[in-house]
Design a protein around this motif. Structure first.
Motif, mmCIF file in Angstrom:
data_model
loop_
_atom_site.group_PDB
_atom_site.id
_atom_site.type_symbol
_atom_site.label_atom_id
_atom_site.label_comp_id
_atom_site.label_asym_id
_atom_site.label_seq_id
_atom_site.Cartn_x
_atom_site.Cartn_y
_atom_site.Cartn_z
ATOM 1 N N ASN A 30 36.363 39.700 36.593
ATOM 2 C CA ASN A 30 35.678 40.120 37.816
ATOM 3 C C ASN A 30 36.280 39.365 38.993
ATOM 4 O O ASN A 30 36.202 38.130 39.065
ATOM 5 N N ASN A 56 35.389 39.343 42.090
ATOM 6 C CA ASN A 56 34.461 39.066 43.175
ATOM 7 C C ASN A 56 33.834 37.680 43.051
ATOM 8 O O ASN A 56 33.659 37.160 41.947
ATOM 9 N N SER A 92 28.549 41.750 41.284
ATOM 10 C CA SER A 92 29.135 42.839 42.056
ATOM 11 C C SER A 92 30.339 43.433 41.332
ATOM 12 O O SER A 92 31.119 42.713 40.699
ATOM 13 N N CYS A 93 30.475 44.768 41.431
ATOM 14 C CA CYS A 93 31.638 45.466 40.873
ATOM 15 C C CYS A 93 32.586 45.931 41.974
ATOM 16 O O CYS A 93 33.501 46.723 41.719
ATOM 17 N N ASN A 103 35.502 46.477 44.613
ATOM 18 C CA ASN A 103 36.960 46.304 44.566
ATOM 19 C C ASN A 103 37.519 46.323 43.147
ATOM 20 O O ASN A 103 38.669 45.938 42.922
ATOM 21 N N MET A 104 36.728 46.774 42.188
ATOM 22 C CA MET A 104 37.184 46.897 40.808
ATOM 23 C C MET A 104 37.206 48.378 40.447
ATOM 24 O O MET A 104 36.375 49.152 40.923
ATOM 25 N N THR A 105 38.152 48.758 39.598
ATOM 26 C CA THR A 105 38.323 50.173 39.277
ATOM 27 C C THR A 105 38.225 50.418 37.774
ATOM 28 O O THR A 105 38.388 49.504 36.957
ATOM 29 N N ASP A 119 37.154 48.411 34.160
ATOM 30 C CA ASP A 119 37.076 46.995 34.546
ATOM 31 C C ASP A 119 35.775 46.698 35.283
ATOM 32 O O ASP A 119 35.345 45.536 35.354
ATOM 33 N N ARG A 120 35.119 47.723 35.803
ATOM 34 C CA ARG A 120 33.868 47.527 36.533
ATOM 35 C C ARG A 120 32.738 47.036 35.616
ATOM 36 O O ARG A 120 31.696 46.595 36.099
ATOM 37 N N ARG A 121 32.955 47.084 34.322
ATOM 38 C CA ARG A 121 31.915 46.622 33.389
ATOM 39 C C ARG A 121 31.806 45.103 33.339
ATOM 40 O O ARG A 121 30.816 44.563 32.837
ATOM 41 N N ALA A 137 30.646 42.524 34.717
ATOM 42 C CA ALA A 137 29.677 42.000 35.664
ATOM 43 C C ALA A 137 28.648 41.158 34.927
ATOM 44 O O ALA A 137 28.445 41.312 33.713
ATOM 45 N N GLU A 149 30.281 50.869 34.938
ATOM 46 C CA GLU A 149 29.785 49.521 35.237
ATOM 47 C C GLU A 149 28.606 49.119 34.359
ATOM 48 O O GLU A 149 28.144 47.974 34.427
#
Length: 353
Positions: free
Chosen positions: A202, A204, A209-210, A212-214, A217-219, A221, A265
Motif C-alpha cells: 500500500n 499510501n 486508503s486505496c 492511487n492504487m490500481t 493491488d487495491r486489496r 488495505a 478492494e
C-alpha cells in the motif's frame, strides 16, 4: 450477413434453452421437499447511534435500524416451513464505532439475543476486531470454533477457523480471513508483523486508503487481512478428506476471494493462494462472504459459485433486508435471495443418492 444472422439465431435458441432449463429446475425445486434448510446473513453492523455514511460518503448507514432488520429476518426464518436448522453469520455483527462510544459489549449482546434459540455459526470480520482483540473474542459466542461439533484435530484450539457437518452430504468450512491482520493482534505478534509486510504494497500513508492504487493491488488495505500458511495447510487436508468422503463443501469467510464477486478492494490479501487450494479439489460448490456492502456474485473457471451477501447495515428502512435461505436437495443447493441478493441453483458435486 447470412453468417451473422445464423449466429444470432443460434444465440437466441441457446438462450431459450437456458430459460427453459432454469424454469424446469425452479419447478423441480418448488415441488420437492428439501433435505435441509439453513440461512445466512452478513454485515449487520448494529450500533445505538445516529445514521451515518461509509468511508467514501457514498453509502448511508442505518445503525439502529440494522437491529430492527435483524429481528425482521429472524422472525421470517422462525416462521418458515420446513424449519431453518441453523444460521451462518458472515461477520461484522456490530459496527466499529461502538468502541468509541463504549458500548461494544452491550451492542454485541443485543445482536446475539436476537438470534434466540437459533443455532448460529459465526465468522469474524474487521468490525469485530475494531471492538475486541482476538483473545477477548474467544470468550464470546462469536468463537464458533469452540463448539463441540466444530472442533478439529487438525486445527489449533485457539484459532477461529473450523468446520462442521450438518448433513452427511454437506460440510460447512469457515475460514479466518483476518488470521494475518494489522487489527486484533498485539504489535509484537508474528501475525501482526506478517500483516505489515502485506501492507508494504500500500503506497499510501493512510493504510486504510486505496487511493492511487490500481487493479487487485487495491486489496492491500488495513481493513482487510489474510490467511496463514498453517490455515491453508489445514484447509487443504480437510478438502482432501471431503473428496474421499464425497462431501459437498460450502466455504464461508468474511472477505471475498474472487474478483467476480466483489470490488477488488474488498478481497482477501492472499485470495489467489486460497483459490489454488480450492481448485485442486472436486468437492467445493460455493464460497460465501460479506464485507462488500453492495454484494456480488460470480462463477469461477472451476464452477464454484461465489456469493457476497449485501450488508443489512446499508439497506434503506423502506426496503426488505438482504438474506439468504438455502435449501439442500438431492442434486442442487437452492438459494432464495431477498432485496439485492439473487436466487441461485448450485449443482452438487456429489449428488445425494
Amino acid at each position: 450477413m447470412p453468417k451473422l444472422y445464423t449466429r444470432i439465431l443460434k444465440l437466441l435458441v441457446y438462450r431459450s434453452k437456458i430459460k427453459r432449463y432454469l424454469k424446469k429446475m425452479a419447478t423441480i425445486v418448488k415441488n420437492q421437499e428439501p433435505l435441509m434448510v439453513f440461512a445466512a446473513l452478513s454485515d449487520i453492523q448494529y450500533g445505538d447511534m445516529d445514521d451515518g455514511y461509509n468511508f467514501k460518503k457514498t453509502g448511508k448507514r442505518y445503525y439502529r435500524n440494522a437491529l430492527v432488520f435483524q429481528k425482521q429476518v429472524i422472525e421470517q426464518w422462525k416462521n418458515m416451513t420446513p424449519e431453518v436448522k441453523f444460521i451462518l453469520q458472515l461477520g461484522d455483527i456490530i459496527d466499529g464505532f461502538n468502541k468509541r462510544h463504549g458500548i461494544s459489549e452491550s451492542s454485541l449482546q443485543k445482536t446475539l439475543d436476537v438470534f434466540g434459540d437459533f443455532k448460529t455459526y459465526h465468522v469474524i470480520g474487521n468490525h469485530e476486531l475494531y471492538n475486541f482483540d482476538r483473545a477477548a473474542l474467544m470468550k464470546t459466542p462469536l468463537f464458533s470454533a469452540g463448539l463441540p461439533e466444530c472442533k478439529s484435530s487438525i486445527a489449533s484450539t485457539n484459532q477461529f477457523y473450523y468446520s462442521f457437518l450438518p448433513d452427511a452430504s454437506l460440510r460447512i468450512i469457515a475460514i479466518d480471513t483476518y488470521e494475518i491482520a494489522e487489527i486484533g493482534w498485539p504489535e509484537s505478534s508474528t501475525n501482526y508483523q506478517e500483516a505489515m509486510k502485506y501492507l508494504e504494497n500500500n503506497i499510501n500513508e493512510d493504510k486504510n486508503s486505496c487511493a492511487n492504487m490500481t487493479g487487485t493491488d487495491r486489496r492491500f488495505a488495513r481493513f482487510n487481512g489474510g490467511v496463514s500458511s498453517t490455515q491453508l495447510k489445514w484447509l487443504n487436508q480437510l478438502l482432501e478428506e471431503c473428496d474421499k468422503k464425497k462431501e459437498n463443501v460450502i466455504i464461508i469467510g468474511h472477505l471475498p476471494i474472487h474478483p467476480s464477486a466483489a470490488a477488488v478492494e474488498c478481497l482477501c490479501w492472499n485470495y489467489e493462494e486460497i483459490l489454488s487450494i480450492l481448485y485442486n479439489h472436486d468437492c467445493v460448490i460455493s464460497y460465501m462472504a460479506g464485507h462488500d456492502h453492495v454484494g456480488g456474485s460470480g462463477i469461477d473457471e472451476h464452477h464454484i459459485q461465489h456469493i457476497t451477501i449485501p450488508a443489512i447495515l446499508e439497506t434503506p428502512p423502506d426496503r426488505d433486508p438482504p438474506m439468504a435461505t438455502l435449501s439442500l436437495y438431492n442434486d442442487i443447493l437452492h438459494i432464495d435471495g431477498q432485496y439485492l441478493l439473487d436466487n441461485y441453483d448450485i449443482k452438487l458435486k456429489f449428488p445425494i443418492v
